[in-house]
Design a protein around this motif. Structure first.
Motif, mmCIF file in Angstrom:
data_model
loop_
_atom_site.group_PDB
_atom_site.id
_atom_site.type_symbol
_atom_site.label_atom_id
_atom_site.label_comp_id
_atom_site.label_asym_id
_atom_site.label_seq_id
_atom_site.Cartn_x
_atom_site.Cartn_y
_atom_site.Cartn_z
ATOM 1 N N GLU A 31 17.060 15.932 83.889
ATOM 2 C CA GLU A 31 15.655 16.681 83.477
ATOM 3 C C GLU A 31 15.244 17.865 84.479
ATOM 4 O OE1 GLU A 31 12.695 13.758 86.387
ATOM 5 O OE2 GLU A 31 13.526 12.760 84.546
ATOM 6 N N ALA A 32 14.361 18.528 84.166
ATOM 7 C CA ALA A 32 14.062 20.026 84.659
ATOM 8 C C ALA A 32 12.600 20.454 84.407
ATOM 9 C CB ALA A 32 14.929 21.060 84.230
ATOM 10 N N SER A 33 12.042 21.160 85.340
ATOM 11 C CA SER A 33 10.681 21.477 85.201
ATOM 12 C C SER A 33 10.906 22.821 84.236
ATOM 13 C CB SER A 33 10.231 21.852 86.390
ATOM 14 O OG SER A 33 10.820 23.251 86.973
ATOM 15 N N ILE A 34 9.889 23.183 83.636
ATOM 16 C CA ILE A 34 9.414 24.437 83.213
ATOM 17 C C ILE A 34 9.964 25.483 83.719
ATOM 18 C CG2 ILE A 34 8.134 25.766 81.562
ATOM 19 C CD1 ILE A 34 6.828 23.255 80.645
ATOM 20 N N ASP A 39 13.969 29.962 84.934
ATOM 21 C CA ASP A 39 14.627 30.592 85.890
ATOM 22 C C ASP A 39 16.237 30.698 85.110
ATOM 23 O OD1 ASP A 39 12.499 31.248 87.537
ATOM 24 O OD2 ASP A 39 13.187 29.555 88.863
ATOM 25 N N LYS A 40 16.648 29.542 84.738
ATOM 26 C CA LYS A 40 18.093 29.271 84.298
ATOM 27 C C LYS A 40 18.211 30.181 83.095
ATOM 28 C CE LYS A 40 21.236 26.075 82.353
ATOM 29 N NZ LYS A 40 22.471 26.795 82.960
ATOM 30 N N PHE A 41 17.407 30.346 82.432
ATOM 31 C CA PHE A 41 17.512 31.100 80.968
ATOM 32 C C PHE A 41 16.946 32.627 81.089
ATOM 33 C CE2 PHE A 41 17.929 26.968 79.615
ATOM 34 C CZ PHE A 41 18.814 26.765 78.773
ATOM 35 N N GLY A 42 16.545 32.989 82.317
ATOM 36 C CA GLY A 42 16.063 34.356 82.401
ATOM 37 C C GLY A 42 14.946 34.631 81.605
ATOM 38 N N MET A 43 13.887 33.751 81.496
ATOM 39 C CA MET A 43 12.744 33.994 80.492
ATOM 40 C C MET A 43 11.475 33.822 81.574
ATOM 41 S SD MET A 43 13.584 31.753 77.359
ATOM 42 C CE MET A 43 12.440 32.379 76.267
ATOM 43 N N THR A 44 10.155 34.421 80.992
ATOM 44 C CA THR A 44 9.128 34.026 81.465
ATOM 45 C C THR A 44 8.624 32.581 81.385
ATOM 46 O OG1 THR A 44 7.941 34.548 79.540
ATOM 47 C CG2 THR A 44 8.237 36.592 81.005
ATOM 48 N N LEU A 45 7.766 32.248 82.027
ATOM 49 C CA LEU A 45 7.176 31.053 82.151
ATOM 50 C C LEU A 45 6.629 30.812 80.825
ATOM 51 C CD1 LEU A 45 7.058 28.229 83.941
ATOM 52 C CD2 LEU A 45 5.012 29.135 84.782
ATOM 53 N N THR A 46 5.960 31.866 80.433
ATOM 54 C CA THR A 46 5.171 31.341 79.262
ATOM 55 C C THR A 46 6.067 31.583 77.902
ATOM 56 O OG1 THR A 46 3.345 33.044 79.832
ATOM 57 C CG2 THR A 46 3.437 32.542 77.589
ATOM 58 N N GLY A 47 7.085 32.100 77.855
ATOM 59 C CA GLY A 47 8.034 32.084 76.985
ATOM 60 C C GLY A 47 8.745 30.715 76.797
ATOM 61 N N MET A 48 9.075 30.317 78.025
ATOM 62 C CA MET A 48 9.768 28.891 78.173
ATOM 63 C C MET A 48 8.707 27.672 77.578
ATOM 64 S SD MET A 48 12.433 27.182 78.396
ATOM 65 C CE MET A 48 13.741 28.337 79.020
ATOM 66 N N LYS A 49 7.437 27.910 78.089
ATOM 67 C CA LYS A 49 6.484 27.000 77.557
ATOM 68 C C LYS A 49 6.540 26.817 76.298
ATOM 69 C CE LYS A 49 3.318 26.977 81.552
ATOM 70 N NZ LYS A 49 2.064 27.396 81.880
ATOM 71 N N LYS A 50 6.798 27.974 75.424
ATOM 72 C CA LYS A 50 6.483 28.004 73.935
ATOM 73 C C LYS A 50 7.857 27.384 73.449
ATOM 74 C CE LYS A 50 3.602 32.293 73.354
ATOM 75 N NZ LYS A 50 3.627 33.540 73.017
ATOM 76 N N HIS A 51 9.096 27.514 74.129
ATOM 77 C CA HIS A 51 10.198 26.839 73.467
ATOM 78 C C HIS A 51 10.239 25.383 73.664
ATOM 79 C CE1 HIS A 51 12.626 30.066 72.415
ATOM 80 N NE2 HIS A 51 12.447 30.703 73.398
ATOM 81 N N VAL A 52 9.766 25.107 74.866
ATOM 82 C CA VAL A 52 9.442 23.620 75.187
ATOM 83 C C VAL A 52 8.556 22.846 74.348
ATOM 84 C CG1 VAL A 52 8.894 21.809 77.049
ATOM 85 C CG2 VAL A 52 10.259 23.654 77.583
#
Length: 118
Positions: A31-34, A39-52
């Motif tokens: 498991e991992a935090s958003i 960070d792992k995928f080199g994205m903004t926090l907002t972008g990763m929140k959308k993917h999640v």
């Protein structure tokens, strides 16, 4: 049928993106935090929140917020319906490829026969 179709659409839509597939692969190990995923995928926090969010809507990921940290893990979606759908089409394509193999073998045999006559 509509519920079935909506579920397939949500799952395949979620899986259609390379980043989301990478997130699932990563969460399969731990498991991992958003924030960690971003960070792992080199994205903004907002972008990763959308993917999640897309993965979560499809049931592929669950999240839990503790304090300021939202932790992600693999969801309980078992993908049986999706696998059944893919299996039906695989049978169709396997039969088509088997028929094509037969045509190719026949053409090769005819070509060999013509080569001997020359």
């Amino acid at each position: 049928m509509v519920h079935y179709q909506a579920r397939l659409d949500a799952t395949f839509s979620a899986l259609s993106d390379v980043t989301r597939r990478g997130v699932l692969e990563h969460l399969g190990a731990a498991e991992a935090s958003i924030t960690d995923l971003a960070d792992k995928f080199g994205m903004t926090l907002t972008g990763m929140k959308k993917h999640v969010g897309v993965l979560e809507q499809a049931g592929l990921v669950t999240t839990e917020k503790v304090g300021r940290v939202r932790t992600c893990r693999i969801g309980s979606c078992r993908l049986e319906e999706e696998l059944a759908w893919i299996s039906r089409y695989r049978q169709v394509w396997d039969a088509r490829f088997d028929a094509l193999d037969g045509v190719i073998a026949e053409l090769k045999q005819q070509e060999k026969a013509r080569g001997r006559k020359k």
